[in-house]
Scaffold this active site. Sequence first.
Site, PDB file in Angstrom:
ATOM      1  CB  ILE A 261       8.614 106.604 134.015  1.00  0.00           C
ATOM      2  CG1 ILE A 261       8.623 107.983 133.328  1.00  0.00           C
ATOM      3  CG2 ILE A 261       7.257 106.347 134.635  1.00  0.00           C
ATOM      4  CD1 ILE A 261       7.600 108.109 132.170  1.00  0.00           C
ATOM      5  CB  SER A 262      12.054 110.332 136.902  1.00  0.00           C
ATOM      6  OG  SER A 262      13.187 109.518 136.809  1.00  0.00           O
ATOM      7  CD  GLN A 263       7.801 114.064 141.892  1.00  0.00           C
ATOM      8  OE1 GLN A 263       8.886 113.907 142.440  1.00  0.00           O
ATOM      9  NE2 GLN A 263       6.856 114.835 142.374  1.00  0.00           N
TER      10      GLN A 263
END
Length: 226
Positions: free
Chosen positions: A67-69
Site C-alpha cells: 500500500i503506497s505511502q
Amino acid sequence: MNKDIKHLIEDIESEVQYTSAYIGKSKLDKRVMQTMARVPREEFVPKTMQYAAYDNGPLPIGHGQTISQPYIVALMSDLLSLKPEDRVLEIGTGSGYQTAILAELCEKVFSIERIAELSRQAEERFSKLNYKNIETRVGNGYQGWQEHAPYDGIIVTAAATHIPQPLIDQLKPGGNLVIPVAMSHFSQSLMRVKKDLDGEIETQDILNVVFVPLVNDEQDKSNSVH
Ligand code: SAH
C-alpha cells in the site's frame, strides 16, 4: 478527526513543505487533504499491520505488493487536478486505498488489478465502506480499459518502463496521466503527462519515487517466446 489521522495529516503537510522545491507548491489541494483526513487507512492494511496504519510510509499487503505511502497518495491525487464530475482510470488497485481517495474526489473510478486476490479483498473493503462509484476489473492495466474511455484522469500506481501508449490514447484532451516511470534499475521518476486540448502531450518530471514494477503480462509472455 481521530488523533492518529491528525498526526498523519501533519506528517503529510510537513513532507509537502520539505519537497516543495520539487513539487512546485507548499500545500496540496484542500479537497485532497480533507479526503485524506476522512478515509480510514486502517481498513486497507492487513490486520498484522494495523499498528502502523497511520504512519506516513508504505506497508506490505501480501503477494509482494505494498500500500503506497500516504504522502505519495495525496501528491498523486493532487497532480490529477480532479473535478467532482470527472471519471478516472486507476492501474494497480492493490489495497484499494488510493481508489477510495479518488472515489471521494470524483464521479466514478475504474480500477484494474492483475492479482485476483488483491482485487477481491479491495472489493470487500469498498462494499464495507459503502463506495458505490468504483468499478474494478482483474487484468493487465498496461492496455487501459477501452470500454469506458476516454478518462479525465489516469493514475498508475506501479512503475512502468515507459509511458504506455494505450493510456495516452485513452486520456481525454485536457486530462492528466500521473505515472511513475523507471529511469534505471535504481531510479524512478513520478511524471505528470498532460494532454492539451489539441491532443498534444507535455510531460513533467515531479519527484524521485519508489514503486513496485508495473508487470506487463502480454509483453513478458512475448519476451519469453523470443
Ligand atoms: N495504490 C495501491 C498500490 C498497490 S502496489 C495501494 O496503495 O494499495 C501496485 C499494484 O499494481 C499491485 O497490487 C500490483 O499487483 C499492481 N499491478 C502491477 N502491474 C499491473 C498491471 N499491469 N495491471 C494491473 N495491476 C498491476
